[in-house]
Design a protein around this motif. Sequence first.
Motif, PDB file in Angstrom:
ATOM      1  N   VAL A  47       0.826  -1.210   0.000  1.00 14.95           N
ATOM      2  CA  VAL A  47       0.000   0.000   0.000  1.00 14.95           C
ATOM      3  C   VAL A  47       0.861   1.260   0.000  1.00 14.95           C
ATOM      4  CG1 VAL A  47      -1.763   1.286   1.258  1.00 14.95           C
ATOM      5  CG2 VAL A  47      -1.984  -1.181   0.968  1.00 14.95           C
ATOM      6  N   VAL A  48       1.993   1.233   0.677  1.00 14.02           N
ATOM      7  CA  VAL A  48       2.858   2.402   0.626  1.00 14.02           C
ATOM      8  C   VAL A  48       3.379   2.606  -0.797  1.00 14.02           C
ATOM      9  CG1 VAL A  48       5.161   1.491   1.200  1.00 14.02           C
ATOM     10  CG2 VAL A  48       4.436   3.675   2.126  1.00 14.02           C
ATOM     11  N   THR A  49       3.581   1.515  -1.516  1.00 12.06           N
ATOM     12  CA  THR A  49       3.972   1.638  -2.923  1.00 12.06           C
ATOM     13  C   THR A  49       2.860   2.287  -3.739  1.00 12.06           C
ATOM     14  OG1 THR A  49       5.337  -0.347  -2.713  1.00 12.06           O
ATOM     15  CG2 THR A  49       4.774   0.361  -4.941  1.00 12.06           C
ATOM     16  N   ILE A  50       1.644   1.821  -3.545  1.00 15.28           N
ATOM     17  CA  ILE A  50       0.507   2.380  -4.291  1.00 15.28           C
ATOM     18  C   ILE A  50       0.390   3.885  -4.045  1.00 15.28           C
ATOM     19  CG2 ILE A  50      -2.015   2.382  -4.466  1.00 15.28           C
ATOM     20  CD1 ILE A  50      -1.929  -0.625  -3.857  1.00 15.28           C
ATOM     21  N   TYR A  51       0.458   4.270  -2.777  1.00 12.24           N
ATOM     22  CA  TYR A  51       0.315   5.701  -2.489  1.00 12.24           C
ATOM     23  C   TYR A  51       1.494   6.494  -3.034  1.00 12.24           C
ATOM     24  CZ  TYR A  51      -3.976   5.543   0.167  1.00 12.24           C
ATOM     25  OH  TYR A  51      -5.289   5.412   0.503  1.00 12.24           O
ATOM     26  N   SER A  52       2.680   5.919  -2.967  1.00  8.17           N
ATOM     27  CA  SER A  52       3.851   6.670  -3.436  1.00  8.17           C
ATOM     28  C   SER A  52       3.769   6.948  -4.920  1.00  8.17           C
ATOM     29  CB  SER A  52       5.133   5.883  -3.148  1.00  8.17           C
ATOM     30  OG  SER A  52       5.296   5.697  -1.774  1.00  8.17           O
ATOM     31  N   VAL A  53       3.433   5.922  -5.708  1.00  6.39           N
ATOM     32  CA  VAL A  53       3.454   6.145  -7.154  1.00  6.39           C
ATOM     33  C   VAL A  53       2.276   6.988  -7.615  1.00  6.39           C
ATOM     34  CG1 VAL A  53       4.828   4.115  -7.690  1.00  6.39           C
ATOM     35  CG2 VAL A  53       2.328   3.921  -7.697  1.00  6.39           C
ATOM     36  N   ALA A  54       1.200   7.030  -6.825  1.00  4.79           N
ATOM     37  CA  ALA A  54       0.025   7.793  -7.270  1.00  4.79           C
ATOM     38  C   ALA A  54      -0.091   9.163  -6.603  1.00  4.79           C
ATOM     39  CB  ALA A  54      -1.252   6.989  -7.015  1.00  4.79           C
ATOM     40  N   ALA A  64      -1.177   3.530   4.088  1.00  3.93           N
ATOM     41  CA  ALA A  64      -1.833   4.735   3.580  1.00  3.93           C
ATOM     42  C   ALA A  64      -1.576   5.931   4.485  1.00  3.93           C
ATOM     43  CB  ALA A  64      -3.332   4.490   3.444  1.00  3.93           C
ATOM     44  N   VAL A  65      -1.683   5.693   5.787  1.00  3.52           N
ATOM     45  CA  VAL A  65      -1.580   6.803   6.732  1.00  3.52           C
ATOM     46  C   VAL A  65      -0.162   7.380   6.747  1.00  3.52           C
ATOM     47  CG1 VAL A  65      -1.670   7.371   9.182  1.00  3.52           C
ATOM     48  CG2 VAL A  65      -3.533   6.070   8.133  1.00  3.52           C
ATOM     49  N   ILE A  66       0.836   6.501   6.554  1.00  2.90           N
ATOM     50  CA  ILE A  66       2.213   7.014   6.567  1.00  2.90           C
ATOM     51  C   ILE A  66       2.465   7.917   5.370  1.00  2.90           C
ATOM     52  CG2 ILE A  66       3.489   5.289   5.249  1.00  2.90           C
ATOM     53  CD1 ILE A  66       5.592   5.286   7.386  1.00  2.90           C
ATOM     54  N   SER A  67       1.611   7.844   4.367  1.00  2.00           N
ATOM     55  CA  SER A  67       1.810   8.736   3.212  1.00  2.00           C
ATOM     56  C   SER A  67       1.533  10.187   3.580  1.00  2.00           C
ATOM     57  CB  SER A  67       0.913   8.312   2.048  1.00  2.00           C
ATOM     58  OG  SER A  67      -0.429   8.651   2.291  1.00  2.00           O
ATOM     59  N   TRP A  68       0.775  10.410   4.653  1.00  2.00           N
ATOM     60  CA  TRP A  68       0.496  11.799   5.026  1.00  2.00           C
ATOM     61  C   TRP A  68       1.761  12.568   5.417  1.00  2.00           C
ATOM     62  CZ3 TRP A  68      -4.420  10.223   8.160  1.00  2.00           C
ATOM     63  CH2 TRP A  68      -5.509  10.140   7.283  1.00  2.00           C
ATOM     64  N   PRO A  69       2.525  12.088   6.414  1.00  2.00           N
ATOM     65  CA  PRO A  69       3.743  12.874   6.715  1.00  2.00           C
ATOM     66  C   PRO A  69       4.752  12.881   5.563  1.00  2.00           C
ATOM     67  CG  PRO A  69       3.696  10.827   7.975  1.00  2.00           C
ATOM     68  CD  PRO A  69       2.342  10.968   7.348  1.00  2.00           C
ATOM     69  N   LEU A  70       4.780  11.797   4.746  1.00  2.00           N
ATOM     70  CA  LEU A  70       5.793  11.748   3.686  1.00  2.00           C
ATOM     71  C   LEU A  70       5.421  12.617   2.490  1.00  2.00           C
ATOM     72  CD1 LEU A  70       6.888   7.999   3.591  1.00  2.00           C
ATOM     73  CD2 LEU A  70       7.905   9.889   4.842  1.00  2.00           C
ATOM     74  N   TYR A  71       4.168  12.599   2.102  1.00  2.00           N
ATOM     75  CA  TYR A  71       3.789  13.269   0.862  1.00  2.00           C
ATOM     76  C   TYR A  71       2.796  14.390   1.074  1.00  2.00           C
ATOM     77  CZ  TYR A  71       5.767   9.079  -1.144  1.00  2.00           C
ATOM     78  OH  TYR A  71       6.607   8.064  -1.459  1.00  2.00           O
ATOM     79  N   THR A 101      10.619  20.140   8.494  1.00  2.00           N
ATOM     80  CA  THR A 101       9.685  19.030   8.360  1.00  2.00           C
ATOM     81  C   THR A 101      10.043  18.151   7.189  1.00  2.00           C
ATOM     82  OG1 THR A 101       7.986  20.472   9.232  1.00  2.00           O
ATOM     83  CG2 THR A 101       7.251  18.440   8.185  1.00  2.00           C
ATOM     84  N   ARG A 102      10.403  18.769   6.043  1.00  2.00           N
ATOM     85  CA  ARG A 102      10.777  17.983   4.873  1.00  2.00           C
ATOM     86  C   ARG A 102      12.023  17.157   5.162  1.00  2.00           C
ATOM     87  NH1 ARG A 102       7.402  16.337   2.042  1.00  2.00           N
ATOM     88  NH2 ARG A 102       8.826  15.986   0.335  1.00  2.00           N
ATOM     89  N   LEU A 103      12.964  17.711   5.904  1.00  2.00           N
ATOM     90  CA  LEU A 103      14.159  16.943   6.235  1.00  2.00           C
ATOM     91  C   LEU A 103      13.800  15.753   7.109  1.00  2.00           C
ATOM     92  CD1 LEU A 103      17.205  16.518   6.181  1.00  2.00           C
ATOM     93  CD2 LEU A 103      17.398  18.074   8.111  1.00  2.00           C
ATOM     94  N   TYR A 104      12.952  15.974   8.104  1.00  2.00           N
ATOM     95  CA  TYR A 104      12.539  14.847   8.939  1.00  2.00           C
ATOM     96  C   TYR A 104      11.826  13.784   8.105  1.00  2.00           C
ATOM     97  CZ  TYR A 104      13.671  17.515  13.170  1.00  2.00           C
ATOM     98  OH  TYR A 104      14.326  18.208  14.152  1.00  2.00           O
ATOM     99  N   ALA A 105      10.977  14.217   7.180  1.00  2.00           N
ATOM    100  CA  ALA A 105      10.286  13.247   6.328  1.00  2.00           C
ATOM    101  C   ALA A 105      11.285  12.450   5.502  1.00  2.00           C
ATOM    102  CB  ALA A 105       9.285  13.967   5.416  1.00  2.00           C
ATOM    103  N   ALA A 106      12.327  13.133   5.014  1.00  2.00           N
ATOM    104  CA  ALA A 106      13.338  12.436   4.208  1.00  2.00           C
ATOM    105  C   ALA A 106      14.065  11.385   5.035  1.00  2.00           C
ATOM    106  CB  ALA A 106      14.334  13.448   3.635  1.00  2.00           C
ATOM    107  N   ILE A 107      14.441  11.766   6.254  1.00  2.00           N
ATOM    108  CA  ILE A 107      15.141  10.807   7.117  1.00  2.00           C
ATOM    109  C   ILE A 107      14.214   9.645   7.460  1.00  2.00           C
ATOM    110  CG2 ILE A 107      16.219  10.530   9.381  1.00  2.00           C
ATOM    111  CD1 ILE A 107      17.084  13.532   9.075  1.00  2.00           C
ATOM    112  N   ALA A 108      12.937   9.950   7.732  1.00  2.00           N
ATOM    113  CA  ALA A 108      11.977   8.882   8.012  1.00  2.00           C
ATOM    114  C   ALA A 108      11.821   7.950   6.817  1.00  2.00           C
ATOM    115  CB  ALA A 108      10.615   9.484   8.387  1.00  2.00           C
ATOM    116  N   ALA A 109      11.800   8.507   5.605  1.00  2.00           N
ATOM    117  CA  ALA A 109      11.667   7.668   4.405  1.00  2.00           C
ATOM    118  C   ALA A 109      12.881   6.757   4.253  1.00  2.00           C
ATOM    119  CB  ALA A 109      11.489   8.541   3.163  1.00  2.00           C
ATOM    120  N   GLU A 110      14.080   7.294   4.498  1.00  2.00           N
ATOM    121  CA  GLU A 110      15.282   6.454   4.420  1.00  2.00           C
ATOM    122  C   GLU A 110      15.225   5.314   5.450  1.00  2.00           C
ATOM    123  OE1 GLU A 110      18.222   6.617   2.388  1.00  2.00           O
ATOM    124  OE2 GLU A 110      16.926   7.870   1.147  1.00  2.00           O
TER     125      GLU A 110
END
Lengths: 228, 228, 228, 228
Positions: free
Chosen positions: A136-143, A210-217, B13-22
């Motif tokens: 699901v994280v893949t789905i949200y990331s690519v879309a 899905a929810v983790i896509s909020w802080p990331l994207y 915030t973007r930096l934290y998101a980047a570190i979290a993604a890694e």
Amino acid sequence: MPGLLHTEEGTTTRLYAAIAAEFVCSFLFAFIGGAALGSSAAAANGIALAVLVYVAANVSGGHLNPAVTVATLVTGHTSVARGLAYIVAQTAGCVLAAGMHILLIPKAHDVGCFAPNGISLGQVFGWEAIMTFLLVVTIYSVAVGQPDFGVMGPLAIGLAVWAAALTGGGFTGAALNPARFLGPAIVFGCGWGAAPAYIFAELLGGVAGAVISWPLYGTGLQFGRWAD
Amino acid sequence: MPGLLHTEEGTTTRLYAAIAAEFVCSFLFAFIGGAALGSSAAAANGIALAVLVYVAANVSGGHLNPAVTVATLVTGHTSVARGLAYIVAQTAGCVLAAGMHILLIPKAHDVGCFAPNGISLGQVFGWEAIMTFLLVVTIYSVAVGQPDFGVMGPLAIGLAVWAAALTGGGFTGAALNPARFLGPAIVFGCGWGAAPAYIFAELLGGVAGAVISWPLYGTGLQFGRWAD
Amino acid sequence: MPGLLHTEEGTTTRLYAAIAAEFVCSFLFAFIGGAALGSSAAAANGIALAVLVYVAANVSGGHLNPAVTVATLVTGHTSVARGLAYIVAQTAGCVLAAGMHILLIPKAHDVGCFAPNGISLGQVFGWEAIMTFLLVVTIYSVAVGQPDFGVMGPLAIGLAVWAAALTGGGFTGAALNPARFLGPAIVFGCGWGAAPAYIFAELLGGVAGAVISWPLYGTGLQFGRWAD
Amino acid sequence: MPGLLHTEEGTTTRLYAAIAAEFVCSFLFAFIGGAALGSSAAAANGIALAVLVYVAANVSGGHLNPAVTVATLVTGHTSVARGLAYIVAQTAGCVLAAGMHILLIPKAHDVGCFAPNGISLGQVFGWEAIMTFLLVVTIYSVAVGQPDFGVMGPLAIGLAVWAAALTGGGFTGAALNPARFLGPAIVFGCGWGAAPAYIFAELLGGVAGAVISWPLYGTGLQFGRWAD
């Protein structure tokens, strides 16, 4: 991404087409993926999913999985009515696939059934949750991510299942999908003892993905081109 | 390429998101890739990396590997502070993956460990350096060359690992990534005798792969859309 | 297609970079592909070629194969001087790969050598000619046909080798590339009796694959964005 | 999608080129795919088809399969005269491939033949119909759906065959294509008892896959960029 996760509201006809696409493509996914054996299973499931997300993306958004539909409910991208209709269609497609396996495969008394292989139900829960999270994280990331990954989206989604199944297939069979679990379970009566571990893990992992896509994207409703 | 190697400066915030993604994507990569067995291992690692570079590209640039981060430090695409944070996050993700293997795999006393298989430490050094060189030169080519290869970039990166692991996996296990080596080494205590050969080779091969992009493509800072 | 088959004339520096790219990428292709064993060999060679055409496309056009270079000489897309330099660089890269196999693989007395497996030299000629024809017709199709297939080109080229090697690998080893044949032949002294069958077949099949693009697509010089 | 399913009317020369492309690419598809053995067969056929649809797409639309051509006849995208010429060219290409197998493979008395493996003719019919339905619904989806999937179309088509063959290959050999069935049947005299089950199933599945695109996507003539 053309249509991926995108559900175009409009006429009732379009909604019926979307539900039909979820039904037909879930049937094909479970028919091909469920009957694959041994070392072919991971590739067959991942590749079939990629193909069928290409097929369904422009019509239904290409969920083909109640865990994906529930995740999009939580993030507000799918309405409750549409989500319920999708889940029924996905499960019915997988039931039909198991029925077709009876017709087309000799001695098909457990084709497509899932069961733990040398691990506990708690471990099943962990594997299925993490693998569905990956999906699901893949789905949200690519879309949702901007700029998105366009026409590669469905392939990336299938590759996520392929990779997960290469590793996790030996432990849980790599369902990642409550409808795929329920189809053969309903038809053959197999696996019910492990059903809660599989299904709750998949729903939990999917919603978490899905929810983790909020802080990331940021939220998809801000970034996306979705409607429902 | 959407986001590949691209690190968008801006808010903390973007930096934290980047570190979290890694952290999250390195965990998933090591969890899936590290537990894959036998003839599945090359495909599982290559495909999982492709998927996770799609996931992380728009958030962190999708390094997922200290050898990549160090290479981008040398070519000036990543700052020292960000680079150190990435490396800690990548290694922590791989440590978490090894810990999760203990929970989810029975008798998981060496899951994901790397060791030479019938070759000397010097030969390990050669294999890991050349394979990591291949990986990093691929990354720079798809992201720095103009016109770039757009949405295919993460797939090409995963394919580089898949191909390398199909051949080199039988000799070294095909780590190509100091964090992937260190995760199980820290948790299970395995492989420390070979650690310098693996890690220095990967760092050297990665930096060489980045530096060779200068004569081939010009410097990335001239051509690229990177910031840091 | 970014750069595929495209050779940008300009400074002498760019020409040196192109020759260097052909050398480095042919080395990596032969190093990874030549040492792959058994059922991994087809995938390792096809995937490695796809990756390395992505790497070299923007610098040299990504030939990595004297049969491709000769074909582009015949269709007027490469000058004689550049073509000769490419062929020397490709062959030198494959020789270096065989030398590196000696250093990094114990008892590497025939790594990467090609030999007929249960078929005659005439049959080797047929297999290698048809497989190289497939490879070169693919290259011309994705780069010359309008509209082209953009960023998928290098992947399609690698897939052509993957498919060919899955079938023909059991009969000839699936060289499809005179430099790949010559590298281990020069270093290990293997296969010279079959060398003419392999090499002439590859050159013939490659030129035929290029020439057939004329009636199918028109001449490349009319359609293409190539220069030399 | 560049050219996929697209048949550009114009000069008679273009029509001849299209027929030639169907002949040459069907030959290459059957030559590579038909001689692939065991666990390599699914990948060899799927990958070879993807490559050859890339090759033929801009010239003939890349049918390479009478079931596809008949489906496009039914939906009005191909004229009867062109369709008949394509089917003759496809079958002739597969006959040539079987003849070449005699020349190039020792003891090639049944290379590429299809036969049921432990299932009834009725079950063959079901498998071939469903698998060809999957193939054709994929073709229509990637070429008719708007926005389309561009350069990924031929890859998705090949992946559909790869997935289907991984599962169905063990039961029917996974022909999905009357010309692929007829080529070795004509040359080696094999499989005629099962021929109606294979061929009618493939035509029925293909037409069904095309017709279902109407409610899902609207008619192709409305959405598409096709002409004939």
